[in-house]
Write a protein that holds these residues in place. Structure first.
Motif, short mmCIF file in Angstrom:
data_model
loop_
_atom_site.label_atom_id
_atom_site.label_comp_id
_atom_site.label_asym_id
_atom_site.label_seq_id
_atom_site.Cartn_x
_atom_site.Cartn_y
_atom_site.Cartn_z
N THR A 19 -6.08 8.72 4.34
CA THR A 19 -4.79 8.28 4.89
C THR A 19 -4.46 6.84 4.53
O THR A 19 -3.39 6.34 4.91
CB THR A 19 -4.78 8.42 6.42
OG1 THR A 19 -5.87 7.64 6.96
CG2 THR A 19 -4.98 9.88 6.84
N TYR A 20 -5.34 6.17 3.81
CA TYR A 20 -5.11 4.79 3.41
C TYR A 20 -4.41 4.79 2.05
O TYR A 20 -5.00 5.10 1.02
CB TYR A 20 -6.43 4.02 3.33
CG TYR A 20 -6.27 2.56 2.96
CD1 TYR A 20 -5.55 1.68 3.75
CD2 TYR A 20 -6.86 2.06 1.79
CE1 TYR A 20 -5.41 0.36 3.42
CE2 TYR A 20 -6.73 0.73 1.44
CZ TYR A 20 -6.00 -0.12 2.25
OH TYR A 20 -5.85 -1.44 1.90
N ARG A 21 -3.13 4.42 2.04
CA ARG A 21 -2.31 4.51 0.83
C ARG A 21 -1.62 3.15 0.59
O ARG A 21 -0.42 2.99 0.79
CB ARG A 21 -1.28 5.63 0.97
CG ARG A 21 -1.92 6.98 1.27
CD ARG A 21 -0.89 8.07 1.56
NE ARG A 21 -0.13 8.43 0.39
CZ ARG A 21 -0.52 9.32 -0.52
NH1 ARG A 21 -1.68 9.94 -0.38
NH2 ARG A 21 0.24 9.60 -1.55
N PRO A 22 -2.39 2.16 0.16
CA PRO A 22 -1.85 0.79 0.05
C PRO A 22 -0.74 0.65 -0.97
O PRO A 22 0.07 -0.29 -0.87
CB PRO A 22 -3.08 -0.03 -0.33
CG PRO A 22 -4.00 0.94 -0.99
CD PRO A 22 -3.80 2.23 -0.26
N TRP A 23 -0.67 1.53 -1.95
CA TRP A 23 0.37 1.43 -2.97
C TRP A 23 1.76 1.76 -2.42
O TRP A 23 2.75 1.50 -3.07
CB TRP A 23 0.03 2.34 -4.15
CG TRP A 23 -0.03 3.80 -3.80
CD1 TRP A 23 1.00 4.70 -3.83
CD2 TRP A 23 -1.18 4.53 -3.34
NE1 TRP A 23 0.56 5.94 -3.42
CE2 TRP A 23 -0.78 5.87 -3.13
CE3 TRP A 23 -2.51 4.19 -3.11
CZ2 TRP A 23 -1.65 6.85 -2.68
CZ3 TRP A 23 -3.38 5.17 -2.67
CH2 TRP A 23 -2.96 6.48 -2.46
N GLU A 24 1.81 2.32 -1.22
CA GLU A 24 3.10 2.69 -0.63
C GLU A 24 3.77 1.55 0.11
O GLU A 24 4.93 1.67 0.50
CB GLU A 24 2.92 3.88 0.31
CG GLU A 24 2.53 5.17 -0.40
CD GLU A 24 2.44 6.35 0.54
OE1 GLU A 24 2.43 6.13 1.78
OE2 GLU A 24 2.37 7.50 0.05
N GLU A 25 3.06 0.42 0.33
CA GLU A 25 3.64 -0.66 1.12
C GLU A 25 3.42 -2.04 0.51
O GLU A 25 2.98 -2.97 1.19
CB GLU A 25 3.08 -0.62 2.54
CG GLU A 25 1.56 -0.52 2.59
CD GLU A 25 1.02 -0.54 4.01
OE1 GLU A 25 1.59 -1.22 4.88
OE2 GLU A 25 -0.01 0.12 4.25
#
Length: 242
Positions: A19-25
Motif C-alpha cells: 500500500t506504500y505508493r510514494p510515486w503517487e504523491e
C-alpha cells in the motif's frame, strides 16, 4: 512479523509495502524523498565500518522491497566506497515486482560525489544498468560497462537542485536515499526528506561509529510515526516529516 501500529496484527514486508505508493504523491518541483537506515539500539549506523552486520534477513527484505517502490535510489560517495554496490535489481522477481507496480524494472542509480572519487571497479559499474552522478569535479569518469551520465555543479553539489533535476529532466517521482549519515544530514538540513525508514536492531555496539545523521541541523526536525513493525525484537519504523 507483526504490525504494532497502526491496526495491530500479523503482516509481512511485502504486504506492508503493497500500500506504500510514494510515486503517487510527489511534491510539485521534486520527487518524494525517503531515507532508509538501519541502526543499533545505541544509535550506531555501522559495525566495523559497514551497515550490513547490523540488520537481519528481514531488514534485507525491507531494503530490497523498498527499492521496488521507487523510481531512483541515491547514495553518497562514502557509502558507495564502503558498500561497493552491485546492480539494484538483478533478480527477475525483483524486476517483476517493480513492473507490476507500474514502475521501471530497475530504479535509476544516483550517486553524489563531489570529487568523483568512486570505486570504479565495483560491481555496479560492470554489470550494466544506468547511473547518474552529481559532482562538482571537472574530471571525466572512466569507461564502464554501465551507462554513466554526469551532472556537474560548480563548487559543490547542490542537493536541492539535484533532486529538482531528477524530477524535471528524468521524470523521477519517488527517490530512495540510502545514505550515508553526512548525505542524510545535508538532505534533512535542506528540508528534502519526506519519509524516514528506520530499522532498529536489538544490538549494542558502542565505539565511535557514526549515527544516522552526522553533522548539525539548523533546528530540531519533528517526525510523525506512520507505522511500526516487529520481528524477533527488531523494529521497523516509518516516520513522516511533520
Amino acid at each position: 512479523m507483526r504490525r504494532l501500529l497502526p491496526d495491530p496484527g500479523p503482516t509481512t514486508v511485502s504486504e506492508q509495502l503493497e500500500t506504500y505508493r510514494p510515486w503517487e504523491e510527489p511534491p510539485e518541483e521534486r520527487p518524494l524523498v525517503a531515507m532508509n537506515f538501519v541502526a543499533t539500539v545505541d544509535g550506531r549506523a555501522t559495525i566495523d565500518g559497514r551497515s550490513g552486520p547490523i540488520g537481519s534477513e528481514a531488514d534485507t527484505a525491507m531494503l530490497a522491497g523498498l527499492r521496488t517502490r521507487f523510481d531512483a535510489v541515491m547514495v553518497g560517495a562514502g557509502t558507495m566506497r564502503v558498500e561497493r554496490y552491485g546492480r539494484l535489481a538483478s533478480k527477475p522477481e525483483t524486476r517483476e515486482r517493480s513492473q507490476e507496480a507500474g514502475l521501471a524494472a530497475e530504479p535509476l542509480m544516483v550517486l553524489v560525489s563531489g570529487r568523483l572519487d568512486l570505486p570504479w571497479d565495483a560491481p555496479l559499474f560492470g554489470e550494466g544498468g544506468e547511473i547518474l552522478i552529481f559532482t562538482s569535479s571537472e574530471t571525466d569518469p572512466p569507461a564502464t560497462a554501465s551507462s554513466v551520465e554526469v551532472v556537474r555543479h560548480p563548487g559543490a553539489v547542490d542537493l536541492t537542485e539535484a533532486v529538482r533535476h531528477l524530477r524535471r529532466e528524468r521524470g523521477i517521482r519517488a527517490l530512495l536515499s540510502e545514505g550515508g549519515p553526512h548525505l542524510h544530514e545535508q538532505m534533512q538540513a535542506d528540508g528534502l526528506v519526506d519519509d524516514l525508514f528506520l530499522t532498529i536492531a536489538p544490538k549494542l555496539s558502542g565505539g565511535e561509529a557514526p549515527r544516522i545523521i552526522e553533522g548539525p541541523l539548523p533546528g530540531v526536525v519533528d517526525l510523525r510515526l506512520a507505522w511500526l513493525l516487529e520481528e524477533d525484537g527488531e523494529l521497523f519504523a516509518r516516520y513522516r516529516r511533520s
